[in-house]
Scaffold this motif. Structure first.
Motif, PDB file in Angstrom:
ATOM      1  N   ALA A   1       8.773   8.177 -23.041  1.00 47.71           N
ATOM      2  CA  ALA A   1       8.393   6.766 -23.157  1.00 47.71           C
ATOM      3  C   ALA A   1       7.363   6.382 -22.102  1.00 47.71           C
ATOM      4  CB  ALA A   1       9.636   5.889 -23.030  1.00 47.71           C
ATOM      5  N   ILE A   2       7.531   6.903 -20.896  1.00 49.90           N
ATOM      6  CA  ILE A   2       6.596   6.575 -19.811  1.00 49.90           C
ATOM      7  C   ILE A   2       5.209   7.143 -20.107  1.00 49.90           C
ATOM      8  CG2 ILE A   2       6.103   6.947 -17.365  1.00 49.90           C
ATOM      9  CD1 ILE A   2       9.147   6.966 -16.895  1.00 49.90           C
ATOM     10  N   ALA A   3       5.169   8.299 -20.752  1.00 50.43           N
ATOM     11  CA  ALA A   3       3.879   8.930 -21.057  1.00 50.43           C
ATOM     12  C   ALA A   3       3.034   8.070 -21.986  1.00 50.43           C
ATOM     13  CB  ALA A   3       4.111  10.307 -21.675  1.00 50.43           C
TER      14      ALA A   3
ATOM     15  N   TYR B   1       7.929  -6.742 -30.329  1.00 48.80           N
ATOM     16  CA  TYR B   1       6.740  -6.327 -29.577  1.00 48.80           C
ATOM     17  C   TYR B   1       7.094  -5.297 -28.501  1.00 48.80           C
ATOM     18  CZ  TYR B   1       4.415 -10.310 -31.772  1.00 48.80           C
ATOM     19  OH  TYR B   1       3.881 -11.192 -32.685  1.00 48.80           O
ATOM     20  N   TYR B   2       8.229  -5.489 -27.840  1.00 52.06           N
ATOM     21  CA  TYR B   2       8.642  -4.521 -26.821  1.00 52.06           C
ATOM     22  C   TYR B   2       8.927  -3.155 -27.446  1.00 52.06           C
ATOM     23  CZ  TYR B   2       9.116  -8.004 -23.108  1.00 52.06           C
ATOM     24  OH  TYR B   2       8.860  -8.948 -22.154  1.00 52.06           O
TER      25      TYR B   2
ATOM     26  N   TYR C   1       6.969  -0.286 -25.546  1.00 51.56           N
ATOM     27  CA  TYR C   1       7.701   0.546 -24.584  1.00 51.56           C
ATOM     28  C   TYR C   1       8.631   1.598 -25.201  1.00 51.56           C
ATOM     29  CZ  TYR C   1       6.257  -2.952 -21.136  1.00 51.56           C
ATOM     30  OH  TYR C   1       5.521  -3.782 -20.326  1.00 51.56           O
ATOM     31  N   PHE C   2       9.046   1.412 -26.447  1.00 53.19           N
ATOM     32  CA  PHE C   2      10.123   2.260 -26.972  1.00 53.19           C
ATOM     33  C   PHE C   2       9.736   3.058 -28.219  1.00 53.19           C
ATOM     34  CE2 PHE C   2      12.137  -1.438 -24.847  1.00 53.19           C
ATOM     35  CZ  PHE C   2      12.709  -0.759 -23.787  1.00 53.19           C
ATOM     36  N   ARG C   3       8.444   3.314 -28.386  1.00 56.59           N
ATOM     37  CA  ARG C   3       7.953   4.247 -29.410  1.00 56.59           C
ATOM     38  C   ARG C   3       8.365   3.845 -30.829  1.00 56.59           C
ATOM     39  NH1 ARG C   3      10.662   9.451 -27.044  1.00 56.59           N
ATOM     40  NH2 ARG C   3       9.799  10.413 -28.940  1.00 56.59           N
TER      41      ARG C   3
END
Length: 352
Positions: free
Chosen positions: A12-14, A49-50, A54-56
């Motif tokens: 997720a960070i990538a 939207y999140y 952020y969560f693919r």
């Protein structure tokens, strides 16, 4: 090899290093929602939207977000639901506490939403094996990695535990006290406070240890006032019992404060004959005075020849009613007449 929380967090960070067009659009929509100066925010729209940013895009198809009026100990919860046929987890429900968040700043709602969304993301990506960590809460290394990355990216403050202690305490209105040795020991001093009416018992994880180390009995000492709906649903017997409890509590408090029940009694005997005689004398005096006033009134305001109007026989038990009237002097004969009858007196006694 199964995916761990750390693996899912790294993936997720990538995606935040170089945002896709869809992520960029979601970020712009989020900024529009958060800069409109509205005190409240649509958590369902924001959650969508999140999910993209952020969560693919793994959450929306399988995660439901709702407000819960019954959550009073935690700001949010990630709840798993099983398929009744297969017995496997299939859906996730994120619940946000209405009581705790409704009067908090909007940022607290957003941070709580992201916190619970991270849990949901790990449950989905790890095939429901979301690590509970050393403390059993699910806030291990993977959670902390992703929470820090999202907080730094969007200027959020995603924490492991909330600090709404005053709000939580305000809802813990059912209180029990132990009469054993633990009532004098910190930090709880024998008190158990809960938001629901569930007395301490075997279902509590600490109950067995309490039985061994203390052995005291818990007694309820405080509970919230019943709502109108609850009172209407009570039977007459239950209402009577509730009133009796209030009276008993009042008597106990009065004894505790004064050492005895309120009010005093006299050791002198009551003489009924004296009481009756005094009452009779007082009544006769009042009646005599009333008759004198009435006689004087009719002597002055009676017939034109000044004779008294004969008094009708009255029953002594009847109540005498005295009406106060203002007397004025007749300008012709100087007779004192009731003010309301002066015109009639002039027309009859002194016709033009």
């Amino acid at each position: 090899m199964p995916v761990t929380d750390e693996d899912a967090a790294i993936h997720a960070i990538a995606t935040l290093e170089t945002l896709s067009e869809e992520q960029t659009s979601a970020l712009a929509s989020i900024n529009n929602l958060l800069t409109n100066d509205e005190p409240f925010v649509d958590i369902h729209e924001l959650f969508g939207y999140y999910d993209v940013l952020y969560f693919r895009k793994l959450l929306v198809p399988r995660v439901e977000v709702i407000w819960s009026p019954r959550l009073t100990l935690c700001a949010g919860i990630c709840e798993l639901s099983k398929d009744p046929e297969t017995g496997k987890f299939t859906r996730i429900r994120l619940k946000l506490s209405t009581p705790l968040l409704q009067y908090r700043p909007r940022s607290d709602t957003i941070n709580t939403l992201l916190h619970e969304a991270i849990h949901a993301y790990f449950f989905i990506t790890t095939s429901w094996r979301h690590s509970r960590g050393d403390d059993g809460t699910g806030h291990g290394i993977g959670f902390q990695l992703l929470a820090d990355a999202i907080s730094n990216h969007g200027n959020y403050e995603i924490t492991i535990y909330h600090t709404f202690h005053d709000e939580v305490e305000s809802y813990r209105t059912h209180v029990w006290r132990c009469d054993g040795p633990c009532k004098s020991q910190p930090p709880y001093f024998g008190l158990v406070k809960r938001s629901m009416n569930r007395s301490p018992g075997k279902s509590d994880t600490w109950w067995a240890r309490h039985e061994v180390e203390c052995g005291g009995t818990y007694t309820k000492i405080q509970e919230p006032e019943l709502t109108k709906k609850q009172r209407d649903a009570m039977s007459k017997k239950e209402r009577a019992g509730l009133q009796k409890n209030k009276i008993d509590a009042w008597v106990k408090n009065d004894r505790k404060e004064n050492g005895k029940l309120g009010g005093e009694t006299s050791d002198k005997p009551i003489l009924l004959e004296d009481e009756v005689e005094a009452l009779t004398k007082s009544t006769n005096k009042k009646r005599k005075a009333a008759r004198i006033v009435i006689d004087d009134f009719f002597t002055a305001a009676g017939t034109s020849n000044g004779q008294k109007r004969p008094r009708e026989d009255t029953n002594d038990d009847e109540m005498l009613v005295i009406e106060k009237k203002v007397l004025v002097e007749c300008p012709i004969c100087s007779l004192r007449v009731a003010e309301t009858e002066i015109n009639e007196h002039l027309d009859v006694v002194h016709p033009p």
